[in-house]
Design an enzyme around this catalytic site. Structure first.
Site, short mmCIF file in Angstrom:
data_model
loop_
_atom_site.label_atom_id
_atom_site.label_comp_id
_atom_site.label_asym_id
_atom_site.label_seq_id
_atom_site.Cartn_x
_atom_site.Cartn_y
_atom_site.Cartn_z
N LYS A 40 -6.60 5.37 -19.86
CA LYS A 40 -6.86 5.79 -21.24
C LYS A 40 -5.60 5.55 -22.09
CE LYS A 40 -10.63 7.01 -19.14
NZ LYS A 40 -10.88 8.37 -18.69
N TYR A 52 -13.64 17.17 -16.69
CA TYR A 52 -14.11 15.79 -16.59
C TYR A 52 -15.19 15.68 -15.49
CZ TYR A 52 -14.05 10.80 -15.67
OH TYR A 52 -14.42 9.50 -15.48
N ARG A 91 0.82 -1.22 0.00
CA ARG A 91 0.00 0.00 0.00
C ARG A 91 0.85 1.26 0.00
NH1 ARG A 91 -1.30 2.75 4.14
NH2 ARG A 91 -1.48 1.00 5.57
N ASP A 146 -4.78 18.15 -16.06
CA ASP A 146 -5.16 16.79 -16.44
C ASP A 146 -4.78 16.64 -17.92
OD1 ASP A 146 -6.51 14.52 -17.37
OD2 ASP A 146 -8.19 14.79 -15.98
C1 LIG Z 1 -11.43 8.98 -17.49
C2 LIG Z 1 -10.92 10.29 -17.06
C3 LIG Z 1 -10.64 10.58 -15.72
C4 LIG Z 1 -10.92 9.58 -14.61
O1 LIG Z 1 -10.10 8.48 -14.73
P1 LIG Z 1 -10.43 7.02 -14.11
O2 LIG Z 1 -9.22 6.24 -14.47
O3 LIG Z 1 -11.69 6.53 -14.74
O4 LIG Z 1 -10.59 7.23 -12.64
C5 LIG Z 1 -10.13 11.82 -15.41
N1 LIG Z 1 -9.90 12.75 -16.35
C6 LIG Z 1 -10.17 12.52 -17.64
C7 LIG Z 1 -9.90 13.60 -18.64
C8 LIG Z 1 -10.68 11.29 -18.05
O5 LIG Z 1 -10.96 11.08 -19.34
#
Ligand SMILES: *Cc1c(COP(=O)(O)O)cnc(C)c1O
Length: 379
Positions: free
Chosen positions: A198, A101, A47, A173
């Site tokens: 992603k 998001y 962890r 992000d």
């Molecule tokens: C999918 C996404 C998130 C969240 O990510 P998870 O891995 O689903 O927690 C945050 N920011 C953007 C731009 C995303 O496309």
């Protein structure tokens, strides 16, 4: 290895040859021999993000964003919530861009009031508005390189300068761009967050996240991440480490395919508009040319109405009608029925998200096959 290009570093950085293994094995052990009774940091426990899998990934993730330090997290939201809750205190104020998001938006709007954290949303391309909404207690500026579903490109150069001038922590992000197309640390950002679910992993088979940035900020965040518990399992670490190696191959193909598909769609009589930063018609095309190394694999296009959009999505043979993005396969979604369904019709209209909008995460298939598939579905 910083003089090597990203393509090479993706393969060779963060690849310790443990017991001679060319591919880093999965360390399933949760606990490790205790080597120094005087040092709590000597405790190795999964962890605490310090197994060999976590440590190798941290080196790889920092390197690909040109950052001093990084940590892998259990999801993109774990990365985002750790940064926001770990660095903002009661009584602080944060500026965030409009249209972020949905999960990040909900975290801010639903949870921040409980912690006494104030927020304002701002246009990502309006430094004047940032200045107007700046308060004495503002501590952070939060942006997204490319936003969903309208593919807005944020003015990251002005944002990092504004944050520096006003003593704010700048966070971005960078999920949609990926480090192949944009490296915000090189533009002066303090912290970068990713949904590694992603593009970084790229195969729609792992949920993971990452935080990259300065050593000082990562040192502040690491103990909190360890307490909040958003640790990635080592099996998932292994898959993410494997996926990252092909990041630039995949994203370069996705940049190419999306450019081809965007121009084919913009010439189609049934398509009302196409939103893609690589098109000259995109309102931020000049900015995109300056700050992006490639225009990305994400695009949106609009057809007559919701019924036509639903029909197009159901008739695609290659494009899969499913949420998420950044995988090798082409995915389509209709934002008004998925990510932006909770908003009122009026709020969506104001943002420019109409019922006929279809968002495409372009995969690595052959571009001509993809174009044929969309043209056939539009007939
Ligand atoms: C999918 C996404 C998130 C969240 O990510 P998870 O891995 O689903 O927690 C945050 N920011 C953007 C731009 C995303 O496309």
């Amino acid at each position: 290895m910083s003089q090597l290009t990203l393509d090479t570093r993706l393969i060779h950085v963060g690849e310790p040859k443990i017991l001679g293994a060319v591919t880093l094995p999965i360390f399933q052990s949760v606990t490790y021999l205790f080597e120094d009774a005087n040092d709590y940091d000597a405790v190795r426990y999964a962890r605490l993000n310090n197994t060999p899998n976590h440590e190798a990934l941290a080196i790889k993730l920092a390197n690909l964003e040109s950052a001093e330090a990084a940590v892998v997290t259990a999801s993109g939201m774990a990365a985002i919530s750790t940064v926001l809750l770990g660095l903002l205190n009661q009584g602080d104020h944060i500026l965030l861009q409009d249209g972020i998001y949905g999960g990040t938006w909900a975290l801010v709007v639903n949870e921040f009031p409980r912690f006494g954290i104030e927020y304002d949303f701002v246009d990502p391309n309006s430094p004047n508005e940032w200045q107007e909404k700046l308060k004495p207690n503002t501590r952070m500026l939060y942006m997204e390189t490319v936003s969903n579903p309208l593919m807005e490109v944020a003015d990251l150069e002005s944002a990092s300068a504004f944050a520096r001038d006003n003593g704010l922590i700048s966070v971005v992000d960078n999920t949609f761009a990926s480090p192949v197309n944009c490296r915000p640390v090189e533009l002066g950002f303090d912290l970068v967050v990713h949904s590694a679910t992603k593009y970084l992993n790229g195969h729609s088979d792992v949920v993971a996240g990452a935080i990259m940035g300065s050593q000082v900020l990562l040192d502040a965040l690491m103990p909190r991440l360890n307490l909040y518990g958003g640790t990635l399992d080592t099996h998932a670490c292994f898959l993410l480490q494997r996926g990252i190696k092909t990041l630039s191959l995949r994203v370069e193909r996705q940049n190419h395919n999306a450019t081809r598909l965007a121009s084919a769609l913009s010439e189609h009589p049934k398509v009302k508009r196409v939103l893609y930063p690589g098109l000259i018609s995109h309102p931020r095309h000049a900015l995109a040319r300056r700050i992006l190394h490639g225009f990305g694999g994400m695009l949106s296009f609009e057809v007559e109405n919701a019924e036509v959009a639903a029909r197009v999505c159901s008739r695609l043979q290659l494009g899969v009608d499913a949420p998420s993005l950044g995988g090798v396969e082409t995915l389509v979604t209709r934002p008004t029925t998925t990510s932006h369904k909770p908003l009122s019709q009026e709020a969506r209209e104001r943002l420019g998200i109409r019922d006929g909008l279809i968002r495409v995460s372009v995969g690595i298939e052959d571009a001509d096959d993809l174009i044929d598939d969309f043209v056939r579905a539009l007939q």
